[in-house]
Design a protein around this motif. Structure first.
Motif, PDB file in Angstrom:
ATOM      1  N   MET A 237       0.825  -1.209   0.000  1.00 30.18           N
ATOM      2  CA  MET A 237       0.000   0.000   0.000  1.00 30.18           C
ATOM      3  C   MET A 237       0.865   1.267   0.000  1.00 30.18           C
ATOM      4  N   ASN A 238       2.174   1.072  -0.118  1.00 34.82           N
ATOM      5  CA  ASN A 238       3.120   2.196  -0.136  1.00 34.82           C
ATOM      6  C   ASN A 238       2.995   3.077   1.100  1.00 34.82           C
ATOM      7  N   LEU A 239       2.836   2.424   2.263  1.00 34.26           N
ATOM      8  CA  LEU A 239       2.732   3.134   3.530  1.00 34.26           C
ATOM      9  C   LEU A 239       3.937   2.811   4.404  1.00 34.26           C
ATOM     10  N   GLU A 240       4.334   3.761   5.228  1.00 36.41           N
ATOM     11  CA  GLU A 240       5.474   3.575   6.115  1.00 36.41           C
ATOM     12  C   GLU A 240       5.053   2.773   7.344  1.00 36.41           C
ATOM     13  N   PHE A 241       5.709   1.624   7.526  1.00 34.96           N
ATOM     14  CA  PHE A 241       5.387   0.721   8.626  1.00 34.96           C
ATOM     15  C   PHE A 241       6.190   1.138   9.855  1.00 34.96           C
TER      16      PHE A 241
END
Length: 338
Positions: free
Chosen positions: A292-296
């Motif tokens: 989802m191209n999100l920073e974990f």
């Protein structure tokens, strides 16, 4: 169906269209028209109360006596808000099948940063929903993937709520069985339907069935089951994800699909997650933050978990007493499975 929309407007004098830049041209191209059959207003893509009020004022200035929504889910939600503000009839012509928004009697409202705010239920629904599956299919298979993700959640979110209830009505039971039917149909028929769309076979029966399932059949779950069947864990996690920077670039249904897996892990159903992962991989649904191209990050995880486990969150209907720590653990576990 999309080519005969004006025939549904014979009882009105001043119809006003609400559409978007992305939906307008595909509709005109499909219908072979160079311009719309009525004045057309453009919504701004926010699905916000602010934009609904702005559009309502513009429609009022045009002396609108019916609203015609031509577009996808957020546009339909905006048009429902506009119709309620003006107390007008509403006709919806979906151009995408990304969710059951066109069918449902409620809107999902966001702020101008695309963060979830709430779900107002409208006193009445549209008077006509015109689903032209050939028009919708032309938007491409990737748009249908998001719809599959949102729709498969109907089973996973409603089943644990219904299973804990001791006072199911006949309509609850109908919603339960409808959700189970949706689950089975999507697992069996999604892949060949998507293949047909990629091949340009837009009138394929499997394509029509998939689109009718995403929009119509999915809508009956919340329609008959009410609040118990509309959302629980997965949509709570989704709504938390909307508060993470960059999440607006991922379709609603894709975030919901990811969130289904989180809910299942919170429920202790890792085997069901393992069973779903091949299906997700085949049709292209995300099962990790990276996809989802999100920073974990710890901060982002906490943001999502705090929102999803808030005291008034519907997640508690599926997992009573769910905590942020449980949700964070589930998200961390899911990354290792993906």
């Amino acid at each position: 169906m999309a080519t005969i929309v004006p025939s549904y407007l014979e009882d009105y004098v001043h119809p006003v269209i609400i559409t978007s830049e992305l939906s307008a041209q595909p509709f005109l191209d499909y219908t072979g028209s160079s311009e719309f059959f009525a004045p057309a207003l453009r919504y701004d893509g926010s699905s916000s109360e602010r934009n609904a009020r702005e559009l309502a004022e513009q429609a009022r200035a045009l002396d609108a006596d019916v609203i015609v929504a031509i577009g996808a889910g957020k546009l339909a939600d905006t048009a429902k808000n506009v119709a309620e503000i003006l107390d007008l009839d509403l006709i919806i012509v979906p151009t995408l099948a990304c969710a059951c928004a066109a069918y449902s009697p409620y809107s999902v409202d966001y702020d101008d940063e695309h963060r979830f705010l709430g779900v107002p239920v409208h006193p009445r629904n549209s008077i006509a929903l015109l689903v032209d599956s050939s028009l919708i299919a032309r938007a491409g298979a990737d748009k249908l993937v998001g719809g599959i993700g949102d729709t498969i959640a109907k089973w996973y979110e409603s089943a644990p709520v219904f299973d804990q209830a001791s006072d199911l009505t006949v309509f609850d039971r109908l919603a339960y069985h409808s959700a189970h039917l949706i689950h089975d149909m999507l697992l069996e028929e999604s892949e060949p339907a998507l293949e047909a769309v990629r091949a340009g076979d837009y009138d394929n029966e499997l394509v029509r069935t998939l689109i009718n399932t995403i929009i119509g059949l999915a809508g009956t779950v919340g329609g008959f089951g009410g609040v118990r069947a509309r959302e629980s864990g997965a949509h709570s996690v989704h709504d938390g994800l909307t508060h993470v920077a960059g999440s607006a670039a991922t379709m609603h249904g894709e975030k919901v699909a990811y969130s289904v897996l989180v809910q299942l892990l919170v429920e202790g159903k890792e085997s069901e997650v393992q069973a779903l992962l091949p299906f997700y991989a085949t049709i292209g649904l995300p099962h990790s933050w990276r996809q989802m191209n999100l920073e974990f990050t710890d901060g982002n995880l906490q943001t999502v978990a705090d929102f999803a486990a808030a005291p008034d969150s519907p997640f508690h209907a599926a997992v009573p007493g769910v905590t942020p720590a449980q949700i964070i653990e589930a998200m961390r576990t899911l990354e290792t499975l993906a």
